[in-house]
Scaffold this motif. Sequence first.
Motif, short mmCIF file in Angstrom:
data_model
loop_
_atom_site.label_atom_id
_atom_site.label_comp_id
_atom_site.label_asym_id
_atom_site.label_seq_id
_atom_site.Cartn_x
_atom_site.Cartn_y
_atom_site.Cartn_z
N HIS A 3 78.76 18.58 44.21
CA HIS A 3 79.13 17.85 42.99
C HIS A 3 80.12 18.60 42.11
N PHE A 4 80.08 19.95 42.15
CA PHE A 4 80.92 20.72 41.22
C PHE A 4 81.87 21.68 41.92
N GLY A 5 81.55 22.12 43.10
CA GLY A 5 82.46 22.96 43.86
C GLY A 5 82.34 24.44 43.58
N SER A 6 82.06 24.82 42.34
CA SER A 6 81.97 26.23 41.98
C SER A 6 81.26 26.38 40.65
N LYS A 7 80.88 27.62 40.34
CA LYS A 7 80.25 27.89 39.05
C LYS A 7 81.24 27.64 37.91
N LYS A 8 82.50 27.99 38.12
CA LYS A 8 83.52 27.75 37.09
C LYS A 8 83.59 26.27 36.74
N SER A 9 83.62 25.43 37.75
CA SER A 9 83.70 23.99 37.52
C SER A 9 82.44 23.46 36.85
N LEU A 10 81.31 24.05 37.18
CA LEU A 10 80.06 23.64 36.53
C LEU A 10 80.08 23.99 35.04
N ILE A 11 80.56 25.18 34.71
CA ILE A 11 80.67 25.58 33.30
C ILE A 11 81.58 24.61 32.55
N GLN A 12 82.70 24.27 33.17
CA GLN A 12 83.63 23.34 32.53
C GLN A 12 83.00 21.97 32.34
N ALA A 13 82.21 21.52 33.31
CA ALA A 13 81.55 20.21 33.21
C ALA A 13 80.51 20.21 32.09
N VAL A 14 79.83 21.33 31.90
CA VAL A 14 78.86 21.44 30.80
C VAL A 14 79.57 21.28 29.46
N PHE A 15 80.70 21.95 29.29
CA PHE A 15 81.45 21.84 28.04
C PHE A 15 82.01 20.44 27.85
N ALA A 16 82.44 19.82 28.95
CA ALA A 16 83.05 18.49 28.85
C ALA A 16 82.07 17.47 28.28
N ARG A 17 80.79 17.63 28.56
CA ARG A 17 79.80 16.66 28.05
C ARG A 17 79.78 16.63 26.52
N TYR A 18 80.11 17.75 25.89
CA TYR A 18 80.17 17.79 24.44
C TYR A 18 81.60 17.56 23.92
#
Length: 215
Positions: free
Chosen positions: A45-60
């Motif tokens: 779903h996210f590809g990497s930890k970096k992309s997961l961090i970015q997705a967390v910020f994007a929600r806000y």
Amino acid sequence: MAQPDTVTRILDTAEVLFAERGFAETSLRNITSKAKVNLAAVNYHFGSKKSLIQAVFARYLEPFSERFHRALDELEARHARDGSEIPLEELLETMARTVLEVPAERDSLKVFMRLLGLAYSQAQGHLRGYIQSEYGDVFSRFTELVRRATPELPDAERFWRLHFILGSVIFTLSGLDALRDIAEHDYGERVSVHELIGRLRPVVVSAMQAPMPGA
């Protein structure tokens, strides 16, 4: 429905662990263990930890950016009618109101504030670059309006004061429960979030309007 549920569970878990432990100290295995998903699901779903961090910020930041742009549109339209600049107090009030609205939808103000703090204290280049490329326009717009409202300040001084204010707001709202407990225990005061913002407002406005150092 399984796929959206998995994504949401990963994001919910990641944002809490990142806020509690920081980015470097939170591994993907920590997240998968608590979210009860396998590592392959995170990678899919996210590809990497970096992309997961970015997705967390994007929600806000995505809803914040949209709301803040709309709020600034309304402010500019109102003041354009009489040709006046937007006062500093109105700009800061509008930003505060928008900051409170977005996480309030998910009852996660403290998490949002802690993540913002991490974005400054622990952010790696990829996160700074991501925030700037995706959401820099709304922050640049706000900064320009603050510049017009405080023409007496040199740009460098305005930069420092805005970041001192940001630090004060993040510290206050990320430790909200502890501060409210102290206020109630030591001073017999029960303070709502909006009352706290009301007390914080004159402090941050005064910080922006204070004389230059050495003046």
